[in-house]
Design an enzyme around this catalytic site. Structure first.
Site, PDB file in Angstrom:
ATOM      1  N   LYS A 215      20.652  36.746  31.554  1.00 28.19           N
ATOM      2  CA  LYS A 215      22.104  36.631  31.673  1.00 28.19           C
ATOM      3  C   LYS A 215      22.441  35.313  32.350  1.00 28.19           C
ATOM      4  O   LYS A 215      21.769  34.899  33.297  1.00 28.19           O
ATOM      5  CB  LYS A 215      22.668  37.787  32.504  1.00 28.19           C
ATOM      6  CG  LYS A 215      24.154  37.654  32.805  1.00 28.19           C
ATOM      7  CD  LYS A 215      24.600  38.653  33.855  1.00 28.19           C
ATOM      8  CE  LYS A 215      26.027  38.363  34.287  1.00 28.19           C
ATOM      9  NZ  LYS A 215      26.478  39.252  35.360  1.00 28.19           N
ATOM     10  N   GLU A 264      36.502  40.636  44.884  1.00 27.87           N
ATOM     11  CA  GLU A 264      35.077  40.862  45.161  1.00 27.87           C
ATOM     12  C   GLU A 264      34.665  40.454  46.569  1.00 27.87           C
ATOM     13  O   GLU A 264      34.657  39.274  46.919  1.00 27.87           O
ATOM     14  CB  GLU A 264      34.224  40.101  44.140  1.00 27.87           C
ATOM     15  CG  GLU A 264      32.753  40.404  44.252  1.00 27.87           C
ATOM     16  CD  GLU A 264      31.959  39.888  43.058  1.00 27.87           C
ATOM     17  OE1 GLU A 264      30.728  39.857  43.159  1.00 27.87           O
ATOM     18  OE2 GLU A 264      32.561  39.509  42.037  1.00 27.87           O
ATOM     19  N   GLU A 308      25.167  44.392  32.626  1.00 29.01           N
ATOM     20  CA  GLU A 308      25.613  43.319  33.509  1.00 29.01           C
ATOM     21  C   GLU A 308      25.762  43.838  34.940  1.00 29.01           C
ATOM     22  O   GLU A 308      25.372  43.177  35.917  1.00 29.01           O
ATOM     23  CB  GLU A 308      26.948  42.765  32.993  1.00 29.01           C
ATOM     24  CG  GLU A 308      27.442  41.542  33.729  1.00 29.01           C
ATOM     25  CD  GLU A 308      28.728  40.988  33.114  1.00 29.01           C
ATOM     26  OE1 GLU A 308      29.436  40.244  33.830  1.00 29.01           O
ATOM     27  OE2 GLU A 308      29.015  41.290  31.945  1.00 29.01           O
ATOM     28  N   GLU A 443      38.460  36.828  27.444  1.00 27.65           N
ATOM     29  CA  GLU A 443      38.297  37.431  28.767  1.00 27.65           C
ATOM     30  C   GLU A 443      38.644  36.439  29.875  1.00 27.65           C
ATOM     31  O   GLU A 443      39.183  36.826  30.920  1.00 27.65           O
ATOM     32  CB  GLU A 443      36.855  37.919  28.951  1.00 27.65           C
ATOM     33  CG  GLU A 443      36.621  38.653  30.256  1.00 27.65           C
ATOM     34  CD  GLU A 443      35.206  39.190  30.399  1.00 27.65           C
ATOM     35  OE1 GLU A 443      34.620  39.017  31.479  1.00 27.65           O
ATOM     36  OE2 GLU A 443      34.713  39.789  29.424  1.00 27.65           O
TER      37      GLU A 443
END
Length: 461
Positions: A215, A264, A308, A443
C-alpha cells in the site's frame, strides 16, 4: 506573601546547572472566547501565534509570542532533539504548584528527506514554540500563563512587563467584540498537477500488483486564490465553526498559517496513560439517514477498506506493545462519522512504560500506514518518486506536550497552508492493488472539503 511577590522572589534565583531560567505564572480568568484572545494579539503577534482544540472541545490552547523556539533539521534525530531540549528547559522551570504546566506546541514535516522545491521552505523539519502568553480553556475553567525563558539578570523587570502586556491582552479580549468575518472571496481554484496525480495512482497500482509494496498513500494539492489577504483568525474561526468533531489546529510561521480540522489523533498521554486511534478506510456521507447507514455498512464490509484499516491496526498495536503495558483494543472497527466523510475507527490504549515519552511514540507512529503505506520504507521511496510535491507538514504530527509529560498529537490531514491571498490544500488516499485513479481522485475532493468550505470554496470539483 502575595502571589506576585512570591513569583518575583523566585525570579531572582539562578539555577547553576543551566544558563537559562524558565519562569511560569498562571492566573485564572473569567470565560472569554479563545479566538478573541487570539484576535487581541493578531497585530503585535501576527507571526507568533498558535491554536489548538481537541476533538471533544474540552481543551483549547492559544499561544501568543515566543518565549522559546525549538527547531531541528536533523533527518533521524529530530524527535530526540526536540524532546531533549524540552526536558532541559523543564529541568530549570520555576513555578508554583497550582500554576498550569507550560506548553510546547508545534509540528514535524512529513518527510525530512524531501528535496522538492515547495511553499514550505520556511518550515524546518521540526518547529516548536513555548508561548509567552498561554491561554488554556479546560473543562469549563480558563487560565492564562506567562512564560519567560531568559538568561537576563533583569528578569524581574522583564516579568513585570509581561504581566502588563498579559493584562492588556485580556482587557482587549474581554471588551472588544469579536466580529466573525465573512468568508473570503475566491477568485480561482487551480488543480496542481492533476494529470500527474492520476498517472501516479495508476503507476503505483501497477507497482503494487508487481509486489513492490502492499500500500502507498498518494496525495495531491489545490491552490486557492483570493481577492485579498485572508487573516489567520478568520480561517480558524470558520473551520472551528464548521468541523465540530475534529481536532482544530493552527501554526503560524513567517506569514504562513498551517491549519486544519483533522479527525485523526496520533497519540495522547494523560497521567502516563497513552491513547491512540487507528483511522483508515473511508466513504462519503449519505444524503439521508438511511443512505448514510447503508454507506456505513458498505464501508464496514468492504475488503479494500478493511485491508487498509488492518495495516494501520497492526502497525499502531505493535508500537503500543513496545512502549506500553496493559494494552487494550477492540477486535473489530467501528464507524467514525464526521461532517463530510465516514471512516473505519479502532481505539487503542496502554500504560506508558518507564523511560518513554510522547516524542518516542510520535516518532515510531509516524508515518502510519494511513498516511505513508506498507512497508513504510518502500512506501516512502515510492512517494518521493511519484508525488509531484513536497507535503510539508501535511499528514505529519502536530500537537503539544507540557512540562508534566502530558500531551496530544494529531495527524495533520484535512489541512492547508494559508499564505496571504493564496492557500494550498492537501488530500490523499491509500493506493492498493485494486485502486482506480478516477475513484481515488473523487475521494480527494471529499477530503478537500473541510478547508475548501472554510475558505469560501464550493463543495464540488
Amino acid at each position: 506573601m502575595s502571589r506576585k511577590t512570591t513569583a518575583t522572589k523566585n525570579i531572582g534565583k539562578t539555577d547553576k546547572t543551566s544558563d537559562y531560567r524558565f519562569f511560569s505564572e498562571t492566573i485564572e480568568i473569567g470565560r472569554i472566547s479563545p479566538l478573541s484572545f487570539l484576535e487581541a494579539g493578531s497585530s503585535d503577534y501576527k507571526e507568533k501565534h498558535f491554536y489548538w482544540q481537541n476533538a471533544d472541545r474540552t481543551l483549547t490552547i492559544v499561544g501568543l509570542g515566543h518565549a522559546k523556539i525549538i527547531t531541528s533539521n536533523e533527518y533521524d534525530k529530530r524527535f530526540l532533539e526536540v524532546s531533549k531540549r524540552w526536558k532541559e528547559l523543564c529541568a530549570v522551570l520555576i513555578k508554583e504548584e497550582k500554576d498550569i504546566a507550560p506548553v510546547l506546541f508545534g509540528g514535524f514535516s512529513f518527510d525530512p528527506k524531501s528535496i522538492k522545491a515547495s511553499k514550505w521552505d520556511g518550515f524546518p523539519s521540526a518547529y516548536f514554540v513555548v508561548p509567552s502568553y498561554q491561554l488554556i480553556s479546560k473543562n469549563g475553567q480558563m487560565f492564562i500563563s506567562i512564560n519567560l525563558i531568559t538568561t537576563d539578570s533583569n528578569a524581574v523587570e522583564e516579568f513585570d512587563a509581561l504581566r502588563e502586556e498579559r493584562d492588556r491582552l485580556i482587557h482587549i479580549a474581554e471588551v472588544n467584540e469579536f466580529a466573525s468575518s465573512i468568508k473570503p472571496i475566491v477568485s480561482g481554484i487551480d488543480e496542481i498537477e492533476k494529470d500527474s496525480y492520476l498517472k501516479a495512482v495508476q503507476d503505483v497500482t501497477d507497482q503494487i500488483n508487481k509486489g513492490e509494496a502492499e500500500k502507498v498513500v498518494i496525495a495531491r494539492s489545490l491552490q486557492m486564490n483570493f481577492e485579498q489577504e485572508v487573516s489567520s483568525v478568520a480561517a480558524l474561526h470558520h473551520i472551528t465553526s464548521e468541523q465540530q468533531e475534529s481536532y482544530h489546529f493552527g501554526l503560524q510561521k513567517n506569514g504562513q498559517l498551517f491549519f486544519g480540522a483533522t479527525p485523526e489523533r496520533l497519540i495522547e498521554i494523560v497521567d502516563g496513560q497513552a491513547y491512540s486511534a487507528c483511522v483508515a478506510g473511508s466513504i462519503k456521507r449519505g444524503k439521508t439517514a438511511m443512505e448514510d447507514r447503508e454507506l456505513g455498512e458498505e464501508l464496514l464490509n468492504d475488503d479494500k477498506n478493511r485491508e487498509e484499516h488492518h495495516y494501520v491496526v497492526n502497525m499502531i498495536s505493535n508500537v503500543f506493545n513496545k512502549n506500553c503495558s496493559d494494552v487494550s483494543m477492540p477486535k473489530e472497527p467501528k464507524l467514525m462519522r464526521i461532517r463530510d466523510i465516514q471512516h473505519l475507527f479502532t481505539p487503542i490504549e496502554g500504560k506508558l512504560v518507564s523511560g518513554a515519552d510522547i516524542f518516542n511514540l510520535v516518532e515510531e507512529l509516524h508515518p502510519t500506514p494511513a498516511l505513508g503505506g506498507v512497508p513504510t520504507n518502500k512506501a516512502m521511496e515510492v512517494i518521493r518518486r511519484e508525488e509531484r510535491m513536497d507535503r510539508g507538514y501535511y499528514a505529519a504530527p502536530i500537537g503539544w506536550t507540557d512540562s508534566d509529560g502530558n500531551g496530544e498529537f494529531a495527524v495533520a490531514i484535512r489541512s492547508g497552508l494559508l499564505d496571504g491571498d493564496k492557500a494550498y490544500l492537501y488530500a490523499g488516499g491509500g493506493i492498493v492493488a485494486d485502486s482506480e485513479p478516477d475513484k481515488e481522485y473523487d475521494e480527494t475532493w471529499v477530503k478537500f472539503r473541510p478547508v475548501l468550505r472554510a475558505l469560501g470554496g464550493k463543495l464540488n470539483g
